[in-house]
Design a protein around this motif. Structure first.
Motif, PDB file in Angstrom:
ATOM      1  N   ILE A   1       0.865  -1.181   0.000  1.00 33.08           N
ATOM      2  CA  ILE A   1       0.000   0.000   0.000  1.00 33.08           C
ATOM      3  C   ILE A   1       0.904   1.234   0.000  1.00 33.08           C
ATOM      4  N   TYR A   2       0.579   2.192  -0.853  1.00 27.59           N
ATOM      5  CA  TYR A   2       1.322   3.454  -0.874  1.00 27.59           C
ATOM      6  C   TYR A   2       0.355   4.567  -0.477  1.00 27.59           C
ATOM      7  N   LEU A   3       0.560   5.117   0.724  1.00 30.03           N
ATOM      8  CA  LEU A   3      -0.251   6.249   1.195  1.00 30.03           C
ATOM      9  C   LEU A   3       0.454   7.531   0.767  1.00 30.03           C
ATOM     10  N   GLU A   4      -0.181   8.287  -0.082  1.00 30.09           N
ATOM     11  CA  GLU A   4       0.470   9.402  -0.781  1.00 30.09           C
ATOM     12  C   GLU A   4      -0.240  10.728  -0.519  1.00 30.09           C
ATOM     13  N   ALA A   5       0.504  11.694   0.051  1.00 31.10           N
ATOM     14  CA  ALA A   5      -0.074  13.031   0.208  1.00 31.10           C
ATOM     15  C   ALA A   5       0.177  13.868  -1.044  1.00 31.10           C
ATOM     16  N   GLY A   6       1.077  13.390  -1.921  1.00 31.69           N
ATOM     17  CA  GLY A   6       1.416  14.135  -3.144  1.00 31.69           C
ATOM     18  C   GLY A   6       2.761  14.819  -2.990  1.00 31.69           C
ATOM     19  N   SER A   7       3.519  14.839  -4.073  1.00 33.51           N
ATOM     20  CA  SER A   7       4.845  15.434  -4.008  1.00 33.51           C
ATOM     21  C   SER A   7       4.748  16.923  -3.666  1.00 33.51           C
ATOM     22  N   GLY A   8       5.512  17.332  -2.673  1.00 36.28           N
ATOM     23  CA  GLY A   8       5.513  18.735  -2.254  1.00 36.28           C
ATOM     24  C   GLY A   8       4.270  19.125  -1.461  1.00 36.28           C
ATOM     25  N   ALA A   9       3.563  18.139  -0.929  1.00 35.18           N
ATOM     26  CA  ALA A   9       2.330  18.428  -0.176  1.00 35.18           C
ATOM     27  C   ALA A   9       2.610  19.357   1.012  1.00 35.18           C
TER      28      ALA A   9
END
Ligand code: 1GP
Length: 250
Positions: free
Chosen positions: A171-179
């Protein structure tokens, strides 16, 4: 040994792993290659390479340059089916399960699968989940999908559990690059308590404290990209690696 087994071994032996994201759109291959060498020297466990889109550089050239300069696993984190090359060790075979956009749930995967096979790349089936971060991130815009609200940990846990039941291996929990805000700890803990498969967390992690807190909350692998692009200092990079590994052994 497969790359996936290597990741499991990192989790087992080090408690947690530290991965650096290299964005081939932001830098020339030679610069990425140099950074890859530094990451390995600092103690990073693996490198992810990819980005939401690619305007500037050749993807396979970038991956080949990185591979030449390090011996840790180099795993493609594809922004789309065009970001595939046999130069890498494996690919995160992503399905954007937080969204309801069929292109990113199954469409791109159908396009990519024959190419992955032809290239002989190891595919790691990954449930990719965007978590809202406070600002609108590139991945959110490009994928045209809504992130999971950051104050809905149970909703996140249900998505991750569905991914596990569907046979996904990560699972990859991602806030987004540069969040602006990284994935909240209570959401990581909720997901951790419902799934057994490894949990990767990234997006907006900028400090050793933040990285360690994610591990303490239940993350197995921490991904940092932007902060390392912005701070070339070796001690900063090594500090992040150490913080993750120390938190993993607690
Ligand atoms: C992005 O999670 C990764 O996909 C890394 O994010 O660039 O914010 O570190 P940052």
């Amino acid at each position: 040994m497969t790359i996936y087994q290597t990741l499991l071994d990192i989790r087992q032996n080090r408690g947690a792993g530290f991965f650096v994201l290299l964005d081939p759109d932001n830098e020339k291959p030679a610069v990425l290659a140099k950074r890859a060498g530094k990451c390995q020297q600092a103690g990073a466990d693996a490198l992810l390479i990819g980005g939401s889109f690619l305007l500037e550089n050749s993807f396979s050239e970038a991956v080949a340059a990185v591979k030449r300069n390090c011996s840790i696993p180099v795993i493609i984190f594809p922004g789309g089916p065009g970001q595939l090359t046999g130069e890498a060790d494996a690919v995160l075979f992503l399905s954007l399960i937080s969204g309801r956009n069929p292109q990113h749930l199954i469409g791109d995967q159908v396009t990519a699968a024959p190419l992955v096979k032809r290239l002989g790349l190891e595919a790691i089936p990954t449930g990719y989940m965007l978590v809202s971060s406070g600002n609108s991130t590139t991945v959110e815009f490009i994928s045209n999908s809504k992130p999971i609200p950051r104050d809905k940990p149970k909703l996140a846990a249900a998505h991750a559990l569905a991914a596990q039941y569907l046979g996904m291996k990560l699972i990859y929990l991602e806030a987004g690059s540069g969040a602006d805000n990284s994935v909240p700890e209570n959401l990581i803990t909720a997901v951790r308590s419902w799934v057994d498969i490894p949990l990767m967390v990234g997006g907006g992690i900028r400090s050793t404290q933040d990285a360690a807190q994610k591990v303490n909350a239940g993350a197995d692998f921490i991904v940092v990209g932007t902060a390392i692009e912005e701070n070339e200092d070796f001690s900063f990079l090594a500090g992040l690696c150490d913080a993750v590994h120390e938190a993993g052994t607690r």
